[in-house]
Design a protein around this motif. Structure first.
Motif, PDB file in Angstrom:
ATOM      1  N   ASN A 143      10.877   6.256   3.438  1.00 17.11           N
ATOM      2  CA  ASN A 143      10.578   5.906   4.423  1.00 17.11           C
ATOM      3  C   ASN A 143       8.873   4.586   4.004  1.00 17.11           C
ATOM      4  N   ASN A 144       9.073   4.146   1.851  1.00 19.17           N
ATOM      5  CA  ASN A 144       8.309   3.732   1.928  1.00 19.17           C
ATOM      6  C   ASN A 144       8.583   2.352   0.212  1.00 19.17           C
ATOM      7  N   HIS A 145      10.133   3.012   0.358  1.00 16.84           N
ATOM      8  CA  HIS A 145      10.444   1.620  -0.544  1.00 16.84           C
ATOM      9  C   HIS A 145      11.750   1.346  -0.331  1.00 16.84           C
ATOM     10  N   ILE A 146      12.614   0.721  -0.299  1.00 11.13           N
ATOM     11  CA  ILE A 146      14.067   0.385  -0.540  1.00 11.13           C
ATOM     12  C   ILE A 146      14.730   0.492  -2.468  1.00 11.13           C
ATOM     13  N   HIS A 147      16.242   0.802  -2.383  1.00  9.85           N
ATOM     14  CA  HIS A 147      16.912   0.376  -3.773  1.00  9.85           C
ATOM     15  C   HIS A 147      17.745   0.322  -2.924  1.00  9.85           C
ATOM     16  N   MET A 148      18.801  -1.465  -4.190  1.00  7.39           N
ATOM     17  CA  MET A 148      19.429  -1.843  -3.487  1.00  7.39           C
ATOM     18  C   MET A 148      20.139  -1.949  -5.304  1.00  7.39           C
ATOM     19  N   MET A 149      21.477  -2.441  -4.834  1.00  2.00           N
ATOM     20  CA  MET A 149      22.515  -3.090  -6.537  1.00  2.00           C
ATOM     21  C   MET A 149      22.675  -4.400  -5.630  1.00  2.00           C
ATOM     22  N   SER A 169      13.105 -10.612   4.726  1.00  3.53           N
ATOM     23  CA  SER A 169      13.835  -9.730   5.558  1.00  3.53           C
ATOM     24  C   SER A 169      11.760  -9.993   5.325  1.00  3.53           C
ATOM     25  N   SER A 170      10.523  -9.833   5.119  1.00  5.01           N
ATOM     26  CA  SER A 170       9.358  -9.930   5.836  1.00  5.01           C
ATOM     27  C   SER A 170       9.159 -10.104   7.369  1.00  5.01           C
ATOM     28  N   TYR A 171       9.483 -11.464   6.984  1.00  2.00           N
ATOM     29  CA  TYR A 171       9.539 -11.968   8.016  1.00  2.00           C
ATOM     30  C   TYR A 171      10.075 -11.237   9.525  1.00  2.00           C
ATOM     31  N   MET A 172      11.162 -10.905   9.614  1.00  2.00           N
ATOM     32  CA  MET A 172      12.403 -10.774  10.496  1.00  2.00           C
ATOM     33  C   MET A 172      11.487  -9.240  10.619  1.00  2.00           C
ATOM     34  N   LEU A 173      11.544  -8.532   9.701  1.00  3.71           N
ATOM     35  CA  LEU A 173      10.948  -6.751   9.871  1.00  3.71           C
ATOM     36  C   LEU A 173       9.507  -6.535  10.581  1.00  3.71           C
ATOM     37  N   ARG A 174       8.979  -7.998  10.224  1.00  4.15           N
ATOM     38  CA  ARG A 174       7.777  -7.930  10.761  1.00  4.15           C
ATOM     39  C   ARG A 174       7.854  -8.463  12.500  1.00  4.15           C
ATOM     40  N   ARG A 175       8.369  -8.982  12.751  1.00  5.32           N
ATOM     41  CA  ARG A 175       8.459  -9.882  13.867  1.00  5.32           C
ATOM     42  C   ARG A 175       9.591  -8.934  15.072  1.00  5.32           C
ATOM     43  N   TYR A 198       0.816  -1.511   0.068  1.00  4.56           N
ATOM     44  CA  TYR A 198       0.364  -0.108   0.365  1.00  4.56           C
ATOM     45  C   TYR A 198       0.822   1.192  -0.007  1.00  4.56           C
ATOM     46  N   ARG A 199       2.186   1.495  -0.604  1.00  3.27           N
ATOM     47  CA  ARG A 199       3.221   1.899  -0.401  1.00  3.27           C
ATOM     48  C   ARG A 199       3.240   3.167   0.909  1.00  3.27           C
ATOM     49  N   ARG A 200       2.698   2.834   2.135  1.00  4.31           N
ATOM     50  CA  ARG A 200       2.832   2.532   3.285  1.00  4.31           C
ATOM     51  C   ARG A 200       3.997   2.972   3.772  1.00  4.31           C
ATOM     52  N   GLY A 201       4.292   4.697   4.242  1.00  4.33           N
ATOM     53  CA  GLY A 201       5.439   4.715   4.967  1.00  4.33           C
ATOM     54  C   GLY A 201       6.557   4.411   6.234  1.00  4.33           C
ATOM     55  N   GLU A 255      16.674   3.119  11.352  1.00  2.00           N
ATOM     56  CA  GLU A 255      16.860   2.181  12.458  1.00  2.00           C
ATOM     57  C   GLU A 255      16.041   0.570  11.867  1.00  2.00           C
ATOM     58  N   MET A 256      15.052   0.921  10.915  1.00  2.00           N
ATOM     59  CA  MET A 256      14.208  -0.054  10.479  1.00  2.00           C
ATOM     60  C   MET A 256      14.914  -0.497   8.720  1.00  2.00           C
ATOM     61  N   LEU A 257      15.682   0.626   7.831  1.00  2.00           N
ATOM     62  CA  LEU A 257      16.497   0.582   7.181  1.00  2.00           C
ATOM     63  C   LEU A 257      18.012  -0.272   7.030  1.00  2.00           C
ATOM     64  N   ASP A 258      17.632   0.459   8.528  1.00  2.00           N
ATOM     65  CA  ASP A 258      19.990  -0.137   8.363  1.00  2.00           C
ATOM     66  C   ASP A 258      19.878  -1.632   8.526  1.00  2.00           C
ATOM     67  N   ARG A 259      18.515  -2.447   9.495  1.00  2.00           N
ATOM     68  CA  ARG A 259      18.535  -3.212   9.735  1.00  2.00           C
ATOM     69  C   ARG A 259      18.158  -4.624   8.706  1.00  2.00           C
ATOM     70  N   THR A 260      17.188  -3.759   7.539  1.00  2.17           N
ATOM     71  CA  THR A 260      16.611  -4.415   6.625  1.00  2.17           C
ATOM     72  C   THR A 260      17.967  -4.561   5.322  1.00  2.17           C
ATOM     73  N   LYS A 261      18.547  -3.305   5.610  1.00  3.62           N
ATOM     74  CA  LYS A 261      20.312  -3.243   5.220  1.00  3.62           C
ATOM     75  C   LYS A 261      21.141  -4.838   5.713  1.00  3.62           C
ATOM     76  N   GLU A 262      21.106  -5.152   6.960  1.00  3.67           N
ATOM     77  CA  GLU A 262      22.244  -6.284   7.517  1.00  3.67           C
ATOM     78  C   GLU A 262      21.558  -7.508   7.007  1.00  3.67           C
ATOM     79  N   ILE A 263      19.669  -7.928   6.330  1.00  2.00           N
ATOM     80  CA  ILE A 263      19.083  -8.731   6.528  1.00  2.00           C
ATOM     81  C   ILE A 263      19.016  -8.891   5.253  1.00  2.00           C
ATOM     82  N   MET A 264      19.071  -8.072   4.085  1.00  2.00           N
ATOM     83  CA  MET A 264      19.120  -8.296   2.509  1.00  2.00           C
ATOM     84  C   MET A 264      20.839  -8.370   2.503  1.00  2.00           C
ATOM     85  N   GLU A 265      21.885  -7.995   3.033  1.00  2.00           N
ATOM     86  CA  GLU A 265      23.366  -8.539   3.020  1.00  2.00           C
ATOM     87  C   GLU A 265      23.604 -10.036   3.712  1.00  2.00           C
ATOM     88  N   GLU A 266      22.708 -10.555   4.679  1.00  2.00           N
ATOM     89  CA  GLU A 266      22.845 -11.937   5.084  1.00  2.00           C
ATOM     90  C   GLU A 266      22.165 -12.589   3.770  1.00  2.00           C
TER      91      GLU A 266
END
Length: 149
Positions: free
Chosen positions: A59-65, A85-91, A24-27, A32-43
């Motif tokens: 606040n509502n999307h991420i970019h990665m290369m 990332s969905s599982y970890m962030l929701r938890r 829903y393109r929610r913000g 802190e959540m972006l930092d954690r998302t980066k860690e999850i994506m790297e792993e």
């Protein structure tokens, strides 16, 4: 700028720009959540023999290369990245997200992927077009007959 990677039988530089949008393109994201998302994506990338090269978001999307190993399908990588990332962030951030997102969804089901490399398509096309064409059979026979003389 980005190094060539090697596999058992190949050298590759398969870089892809991925964009994921929250449901829903929610913000939802905080710093802190972006930092954690980066860690999850790297792993997750490491687990799939890929490499996260760049990461950023709002606040509502991420970019990665990501440098993607040739044996990995982009759709499989996206599925793993979004699922974990969905599982970890929701938890970990449920108190923050529960009022903005509901159900078992964090990400929009769609995504954007764009291949990216060091040269433009026009440069690559021109390079391919200008390859040395092998000589014809007739030219080879003529060359061989001239060497005998």
């Amino acid at each position: 700028m980005y190094e060539w990677r090697t596999g058992r039988n190949c050298h590759f530089k398969n870089n892809a720009h991925l964009v994921f949008v929250t449901k829903y393109r929610r913000g939802v994201f905080t710093k802190e959540m972006l930092d954690r998302t980066k860690e999850i994506m790297e792993e997750t990338c490491k687990q799939m023999n890929c490499e996260l090269l760049e990461f950023g978001g709002e606040n509502n999307h991420i970019h990665m290369m990501i440098s993607i190993h040739p044996k990995v399908a982009v759709s499989n990588l996206v599925s793993k990245l979004k699922g974990k990332s969905s599982y970890m962030l929701r938890r970990e951030y449920w108190d923050r997200i529960k009022t903005m997102l509901w159900g078992n969804h964090f990400w929009s089901p769609s995504y954007c992927v764009v291949s990216c490399g060091g040269a433009s398509l026009d440069v690559v096309k021109q390079y391919i077009k200008n390859q040395n064409t092998p000589p014809s059979e007739k030219a080879i026979r003529t060359s061989k007959s001239l060497k005998k003389i």
